[in-house]
Scaffold this motif. Structure first.
Motif, PDB file in Angstrom:
ATOM      1  N   VAL A  66      -6.044  15.852 -12.083  1.00  0.00           N
ATOM      2  CA  VAL A  66      -6.307  14.920 -10.986  1.00  0.00           C
ATOM      3  C   VAL A  66      -7.738  14.385 -11.016  1.00  0.00           C
ATOM      4  O   VAL A  66      -8.022  13.331 -10.456  1.00  0.00           O
ATOM      5  CB  VAL A  66      -5.969  15.569  -9.621  1.00  0.00           C
ATOM      6  CG1 VAL A  66      -7.074  16.514  -9.177  1.00  0.00           C
ATOM      7  CG2 VAL A  66      -5.703  14.525  -8.570  1.00  0.00           C
ATOM      8  N   ASN A  67      -8.620  15.087 -11.681  1.00  0.00           N
ATOM      9  CA  ASN A  67     -10.009  14.633 -11.779  1.00  0.00           C
ATOM     10  C   ASN A  67     -10.222  13.591 -12.867  1.00  0.00           C
ATOM     11  O   ASN A  67     -11.280  12.972 -12.923  1.00  0.00           O
ATOM     12  CB  ASN A  67     -10.942  15.823 -12.020  1.00  0.00           C
ATOM     13  CG  ASN A  67     -11.007  16.727 -10.806  1.00  0.00           C
ATOM     14  OD1 ASN A  67     -10.917  16.266  -9.682  1.00  0.00           O
ATOM     15  ND2 ASN A  67     -11.137  18.014 -11.044  1.00  0.00           N
ATOM     16  N   VAL A  73      -7.049   6.574 -10.843  1.00  0.00           N
ATOM     17  CA  VAL A  73      -6.673   5.169 -10.671  1.00  0.00           C
ATOM     18  C   VAL A  73      -5.188   5.049 -10.357  1.00  0.00           C
ATOM     19  O   VAL A  73      -4.788   4.301  -9.454  1.00  0.00           O
ATOM     20  CB  VAL A  73      -7.041   4.344 -11.939  1.00  0.00           C
ATOM     21  CG1 VAL A  73      -6.425   2.957 -11.880  1.00  0.00           C
ATOM     22  CG2 VAL A  73      -8.544   4.253 -12.078  1.00  0.00           C
ATOM     23  N   LEU A  74      -4.356   5.801 -11.069  1.00  0.00           N
ATOM     24  CA  LEU A  74      -2.907   5.782 -10.812  1.00  0.00           C
ATOM     25  C   LEU A  74      -2.581   6.290  -9.407  1.00  0.00           C
ATOM     26  O   LEU A  74      -1.715   5.750  -8.722  1.00  0.00           O
ATOM     27  CB  LEU A  74      -2.167   6.608 -11.863  1.00  0.00           C
ATOM     28  CG  LEU A  74      -2.093   6.012 -13.265  1.00  0.00           C
ATOM     29  CD1 LEU A  74      -1.480   7.003 -14.244  1.00  0.00           C
ATOM     30  CD2 LEU A  74      -1.288   4.719 -13.249  1.00  0.00           C
ATOM     31  N   GLU A  76      -4.579   6.191  -6.753  1.00  0.00           N
ATOM     32  CA  GLU A  76      -5.008   5.178  -5.784  1.00  0.00           C
ATOM     33  C   GLU A  76      -4.013   4.025  -5.721  1.00  0.00           C
ATOM     34  O   GLU A  76      -3.686   3.527  -4.641  1.00  0.00           O
ATOM     35  CB  GLU A  76      -6.407   4.658  -6.144  1.00  0.00           C
ATOM     36  CG  GLU A  76      -7.506   5.664  -5.871  1.00  0.00           C
ATOM     37  CD  GLU A  76      -8.855   5.199  -6.387  1.00  0.00           C
ATOM     38  OE1 GLU A  76      -8.997   3.994  -6.702  1.00  0.00           O
ATOM     39  OE2 GLU A  76      -9.764   6.040  -6.484  1.00  0.00           O
ATOM     40  N   TYR A  77      -3.505   3.599  -6.888  1.00  0.00           N
ATOM     41  CA  TYR A  77      -2.509   2.528  -6.938  1.00  0.00           C
ATOM     42  C   TYR A  77      -1.227   2.958  -6.218  1.00  0.00           C
ATOM     43  O   TYR A  77      -0.672   2.197  -5.421  1.00  0.00           O
ATOM     44  CB  TYR A  77      -2.201   2.152  -8.388  1.00  0.00           C
ATOM     45  CG  TYR A  77      -1.092   1.141  -8.504  1.00  0.00           C
ATOM     46  CD1 TYR A  77      -1.323  -0.206  -8.217  1.00  0.00           C
ATOM     47  CD2 TYR A  77       0.190   1.527  -8.883  1.00  0.00           C
ATOM     48  CE1 TYR A  77      -0.305  -1.139  -8.301  1.00  0.00           C
ATOM     49  CE2 TYR A  77       1.210   0.603  -8.971  1.00  0.00           C
ATOM     50  CZ  TYR A  77       0.957  -0.727  -8.684  1.00  0.00           C
ATOM     51  OH  TYR A  77       1.976  -1.640  -8.769  1.00  0.00           O
ATOM     52  N   SER A  78      -0.780   4.193  -6.476  1.00  0.00           N
ATOM     53  CA  SER A  78       0.455   4.667  -5.817  1.00  0.00           C
ATOM     54  C   SER A  78       0.243   4.816  -4.312  1.00  0.00           C
ATOM     55  O   SER A  78       1.144   4.546  -3.523  1.00  0.00           O
ATOM     56  CB  SER A  78       0.933   5.980  -6.435  1.00  0.00           C
ATOM     57  OG  SER A  78       0.016   7.017  -6.178  1.00  0.00           O
ATOM     58  N   ASN A  79      -0.956   5.238  -3.882  1.00  0.00           N
ATOM     59  CA  ASN A  79      -1.252   5.332  -2.448  1.00  0.00           C
ATOM     60  C   ASN A  79      -1.177   3.961  -1.779  1.00  0.00           C
ATOM     61  O   ASN A  79      -0.577   3.818  -0.703  1.00  0.00           O
ATOM     62  CB  ASN A  79      -2.642   5.936  -2.217  1.00  0.00           C
ATOM     63  CG  ASN A  79      -2.665   7.427  -2.412  1.00  0.00           C
ATOM     64  OD1 ASN A  79      -1.633   8.082  -2.398  1.00  0.00           O
ATOM     65  ND2 ASN A  79      -3.835   7.968  -2.639  1.00  0.00           N
ATOM     66  N   ARG A  80      -1.783   2.955  -2.425  1.00  0.00           N
ATOM     67  CA  ARG A  80      -1.733   1.596  -1.861  1.00  0.00           C
ATOM     68  C   ARG A  80      -0.301   1.080  -1.804  1.00  0.00           C
ATOM     69  O   ARG A  80       0.089   0.427  -0.840  1.00  0.00           O
ATOM     70  CB  ARG A  80      -2.619   0.651  -2.688  1.00  0.00           C
ATOM     71  CG  ARG A  80      -4.099   0.853  -2.432  1.00  0.00           C
ATOM     72  CD  ARG A  80      -4.923  -0.320  -2.933  1.00  0.00           C
ATOM     73  NE  ARG A  80      -4.735  -0.578  -4.345  1.00  0.00           N
ATOM     74  CZ  ARG A  80      -5.486  -0.065  -5.323  1.00  0.00           C
ATOM     75  NH1 ARG A  80      -6.484   0.744  -5.014  1.00  0.00           N
ATOM     76  NH2 ARG A  80      -5.257  -0.366  -6.576  1.00  0.00           N
ATOM     77  N   PHE A  81       0.481   1.381  -2.833  1.00  0.00           N
ATOM     78  CA  PHE A  81       1.879   0.953  -2.859  1.00  0.00           C
ATOM     79  C   PHE A  81       2.673   1.600  -1.722  1.00  0.00           C
ATOM     80  O   PHE A  81       3.413   0.929  -1.008  1.00  0.00           O
ATOM     81  CB  PHE A  81       2.513   1.294  -4.222  1.00  0.00           C
ATOM     82  CG  PHE A  81       3.971   0.984  -4.294  1.00  0.00           C
ATOM     83  CD1 PHE A  81       4.405  -0.331  -4.400  1.00  0.00           C
ATOM     84  CD2 PHE A  81       4.921   1.995  -4.239  1.00  0.00           C
ATOM     85  CE1 PHE A  81       5.757  -0.637  -4.460  1.00  0.00           C
ATOM     86  CE2 PHE A  81       6.271   1.709  -4.295  1.00  0.00           C
ATOM     87  CZ  PHE A  81       6.685   0.387  -4.412  1.00  0.00           C
ATOM     88  N   MET A  82       2.502   2.911  -1.532  1.00  0.00           N
ATOM     89  CA  MET A  82       3.237   3.633  -0.475  1.00  0.00           C
ATOM     90  C   MET A  82       2.832   3.135   0.911  1.00  0.00           C
ATOM     91  O   MET A  82       3.655   3.105   1.825  1.00  0.00           O
ATOM     92  CB  MET A  82       2.985   5.135  -0.580  1.00  0.00           C
ATOM     93  CG  MET A  82       3.531   5.769  -1.837  1.00  0.00           C
ATOM     94  SD  MET A  82       5.317   5.684  -1.928  1.00  0.00           S
ATOM     95  CE  MET A  82       5.756   7.155  -1.077  1.00  0.00           C
ATOM     96  N   GLU A  83       1.567   2.748   1.061  1.00  0.00           N
ATOM     97  CA  GLU A  83       1.086   2.295   2.361  1.00  0.00           C
ATOM     98  C   GLU A  83       1.551   0.885   2.711  1.00  0.00           C
ATOM     99  O   GLU A  83       1.332   0.417   3.823  1.00  0.00           O
ATOM    100  CB  GLU A  83      -0.443   2.374   2.408  1.00  0.00           C
ATOM    101  CG  GLU A  83      -0.938   3.809   2.457  1.00  0.00           C
ATOM    102  CD  GLU A  83      -2.432   3.935   2.257  1.00  0.00           C
ATOM    103  OE1 GLU A  83      -3.093   2.908   1.979  1.00  0.00           O
ATOM    104  OE2 GLU A  83      -2.932   5.065   2.368  1.00  0.00           O
ATOM    105  N   ARG A  84       2.221   0.194   1.777  1.00  0.00           N
ATOM    106  CA  ARG A  84       2.753  -1.142   2.047  1.00  0.00           C
ATOM    107  C   ARG A  84       4.226  -1.129   2.411  1.00  0.00           C
ATOM    108  O   ARG A  84       4.739  -2.133   2.906  1.00  0.00           O
ATOM    109  CB  ARG A  84       2.571  -2.032   0.811  1.00  0.00           C
ATOM    110  CG  ARG A  84       1.147  -2.398   0.553  1.00  0.00           C
ATOM    111  CD  ARG A  84       1.050  -3.371  -0.599  1.00  0.00           C
ATOM    112  NE  ARG A  84      -0.330  -3.607  -0.937  1.00  0.00           N
ATOM    113  CZ  ARG A  84      -0.798  -3.684  -2.173  1.00  0.00           C
ATOM    114  NH1 ARG A  84       0.011  -3.560  -3.196  1.00  0.00           N
ATOM    115  NH2 ARG A  84      -2.068  -3.908  -2.379  1.00  0.00           N
TER     116      ARG A  84
END
Length: 195
Positions: A66-67, A73-74, A76-84
């Motif tokens: 995870v570090n 980056v992956l 963060e991208y998945s977090n932004r996707f889930m939050e939409r």
């Protein structure tokens, strides 16, 4: 006689229940992991406990990678996707916030137990949360966010109060949470503990 016997049964149940529920939850967790992962192993290689060992090794591997920059980056991208995603963003956000609260609980600045004066000589136990939110919501007002859990329920309120209404408590977070959640009934007085 029957009344006294029922009281003894109830007292025994209340004594055994916390331990029994904790052990049952651990048993359920272990058996669920074992049954789920046992299907992925050939019977020649499977032994009881392999599912738990595999899960612990996978979690340790995730903790290592995870570090890495690419993984961050992956994530963060998945977090932004889930939050939409409608509906999912609410559930995902709540779970993420809960996990973040536990991740930050080791830091001394977070989750400090405090007493909040909500009226003359009336105090409520709560926990200081992220002060940066209070600064954004109430700039230049010196307010502190205090989470106040509800007794015997999952949930609570976050209130923003002036700093002078907050008094730090000289107890650890677990003790303060136990007092707040059980309405103080979990704490026995010294006189009760002597009996």
């Amino acid at each position: 006689m029957l009344n006294r016997f029922l009281i003894l049964i109830l007292k025994g149940l209340l004594t055994v229940l916390p331990l029994a529920l904790t052990l049952y939850f651990l048993y359920w967790l272990v058996t669920t992991v074992e049954v789920t992962l046992a299907a992925y192993f050939k019977s020649d290689y499977y032994f009881p406990g392999l599912g738990i060992v595999t899960t612990l090794l996978v979690l340790a591997a995730v903790g290592l990678v995870v570090n890495a920059y690419v993984v961050r980056v992956l994530l963060e991208y998945s977090n932004r996707f889930m939050e939409r995603l409608p509906f999912i963003k609410t559930l995902y956000g709540a779970i993420t916030d809960a996990v973040e609260l536990f991740k930050r609980s080791d830091q001394p600045s977070d989750r400090k137990p405090v007493s909040v004066e909500i009226g003359p000589n009336v105090h409520v136990i709560g926990f200081i949360t992220s002060t940066s939110v209070a600064d954004k919501l109430f700039p230049d007002q010196n307010k502190q966010p205090v989470y106040m859990p509800l007794s015997y329920q999952i949930g609570g309120y976050t209130i923003y109060v002036p700093a002078d209404k907050i008094q730090p408590l000289d107890i650890d977070v677990e003790t303060a949470m136990r007092i707040a959640v059980t309405g103080g009934s979990s704490m026995r007085s010294e006189k009760d503990s002597v009996k």
